[in-house]
Design an enzyme around this catalytic site. Structure first.
Site, short mmCIF file in Angstrom:
data_model
loop_
_atom_site.label_atom_id
_atom_site.label_comp_id
_atom_site.label_asym_id
_atom_site.label_seq_id
_atom_site.Cartn_x
_atom_site.Cartn_y
_atom_site.Cartn_z
N GLU A 40 0.82 -1.22 0.00
CA GLU A 40 0.00 0.00 0.00
C GLU A 40 0.86 1.26 0.00
OE1 GLU A 40 -3.23 -2.01 3.07
OE2 GLU A 40 -2.26 -0.14 3.57
N CYS A 77 3.33 8.46 1.08
CA CYS A 77 3.77 7.56 2.15
C CYS A 77 3.96 6.19 1.50
CB CYS A 77 2.69 7.53 3.22
SG CYS A 77 2.98 6.33 4.49
N CYS A 118 5.37 -6.94 7.96
CA CYS A 118 6.31 -6.40 8.95
C CYS A 118 6.55 -7.44 10.04
CB CYS A 118 5.72 -5.13 9.57
SG CYS A 118 6.86 -4.26 10.65
N CYS A 173 3.75 -4.59 16.40
CA CYS A 173 3.21 -3.62 17.36
C CYS A 173 1.73 -3.95 17.56
CB CYS A 173 3.38 -2.19 16.84
SG CYS A 173 5.11 -1.76 16.55
N CYS A 182 -1.06 -2.15 15.35
CA CYS A 182 -0.83 -1.95 13.92
C CYS A 182 -1.39 -3.08 13.08
CB CYS A 182 0.67 -1.79 13.66
SG CYS A 182 1.08 -1.56 11.93
N CYS A 239 -1.61 2.35 7.66
CA CYS A 239 -0.86 1.29 7.00
C CYS A 239 -1.38 -0.10 7.31
CB CYS A 239 0.61 1.39 7.34
SG CYS A 239 0.98 1.21 9.07
#
Ligand code: SAH
Length: 345
Positions: free
Chosen positions: A89, A102, A109, A113, A116, A330
């Site tokens: 994205e 961005c 990832c 976290c 997220c 995100c």
């Protein structure tokens, strides 16, 4: 034979690779690649034979638009497909001073976290420098615009893909390429301390944004697993070092989560820990992500938090939330596309 990722090569590497070609040809190739050519046939000022030879040996990374969502505020969220089918994205934002994008630096990832959406879909692979460039180029072509600012704040942890990100920075700022200066680039990290020291040593003029999100280890250990590797004190020491080496102010991201990190005591603790640093705090009302149970702090809580920070000598702003109606934070869109169940945001 696997084809070579030509858009990730620096001008010097291209000169070595094509030492049998005149220099002006190599410059033409670089310039086409960085203007966003998707295929060698587009390079119309190169001889046909050369274009065919290039296509046999080299591959041009490309970001294909799979989905595009336009927010009421003009923010555009792209879901892009890479050459190998992976989805990432990017978010294009319109500001008075120009366009800012961005971009993602990894597919997924590893950092996990708790608030997220990206981490919830796991990690697939690093993005190449050319794939980072392609996100900018695809948005520019799609909207017929020129992008002036880039933030590495999409999916992924840029400092966990350090070598590719550094190469991307070199390429995107190259005068014969997109020529976006370091002062127009921000890099956001969850706090890979060893890499912050490495980056400081490069003395680049980019803006370092650190996702702090908690004033102490007790809270940060619960929300950000990376804190167990490097704690808040170690992270802030690295940030002080970064500021000293580069002369740049570090910016801290702080997503306010109701009842988790938004109390008066948290604000006081944050102000005292940042005291004496050339720092700025960006408060972000946390975006609702399904499964987390987290809720945004209310407006009055945000205001009170800011006023305590300011009284403590800390500059802070609440970040304008753009694209809230299009799941612009995100990982949200990819997760949905992959069937990762609904959103409230
Ligand atoms: N890995 C990097 C960059 C990607 S995340 C980093 O951690 O900084 C981009 C920013 O969005 C980070 O500040 C991240 O903490 C924040 N973020 C992630 N999920 C969020 C959510 N649900 N609400 C608000 N901010 C969020």
């Amino acid at each position: 034979m696997e084809k070579i990722d030509i858009k990730s090569m620096t001008p010097d590497e291209l000169l070595t690779e094509f030492s049998d070609l005149p220099k002006f040809r190599v410059k033409q190739i670089f310039s086409w690649l960085h203007r966003g050519a998707a295929g060698f046939d587009e390079m119309t000022d190169l001889p046909k034979g050369l274009r065919t030879a290039l296509a046999e040996r080299y591959e041009i990374a490309f970001a294909r638009i799979v989905q595009k969502r336009v927010s009421k505020d003009g923010t555009i969220k792209y879901l892009f497909q890479m050459n190998d089918g992976e989805l990432i994205e990017s978010v294009l934002m319109r500001y008075v001073h120009g366009f800012s994008i961005c971009i993602s630096t990894q597919v997924g990832c590893k950092m996990n976290c708790s608030f997220c959406a990206t981490g919830k879909s796991g990690f697939s692979r690093d993005l190449t420098p050319s794939e980072m460039l392609s996100q900018i180029q695809a948005a520019q072509t799609d909207e017929s615009i020129r992008i002036s600012n880039v933030v590495l704040m999409g999916m992924g942890e840029p400092l966990d893909n350090y070598e590719n990100v550094l190469r991307f920075l070199e390429l995107v700022s190259h005068p014969d390429g997109m020529n976006i200066g370091m002062r127009h680039i921000s890099l956001s990290t969850c706090g890979l301390v060893d890499r912050i020291y490495d980056l400081a040593g490069k003395k680049l003029q980019l803006t370092l944004s650190v996702s702090l999100h908690a004033p102490n280890d007790e809270i940060r250990n619960r929300t950000m697993p990376v804190n167990k590797r490097w704690n808040v004190e170690q992270l802030l020491a690295a940030c002080r070092h970064y500021s000293k080496e580069t002369g740049r102010r570090v910016s801290f991201e702080y997503a306010m989560i109701s009842g988790v990190n938004d109390s008066d005591i948290c604000a006081m603790e944050l102000a005292s820990r940042l005291h004496g640093m050339t720092a700025h705090v960006n408060l972000i009302p946390v975006n609702d992500v399904t499964d987390t149970g987290y809720k945004k702090s209310g407006i009055s809580r945000q205001k009170r938090f800011i006023s305590i920070l300011e009284r403590g000598g800390c500059t802070a702003t609440v970040r304008r939330t753009l694209g809230a109606d299009i799941e612009a934070s995100c990982g949200q869109l990819r997760r949905k596309h992959k069937g990762g169940n609904g959103y409230e945001g």
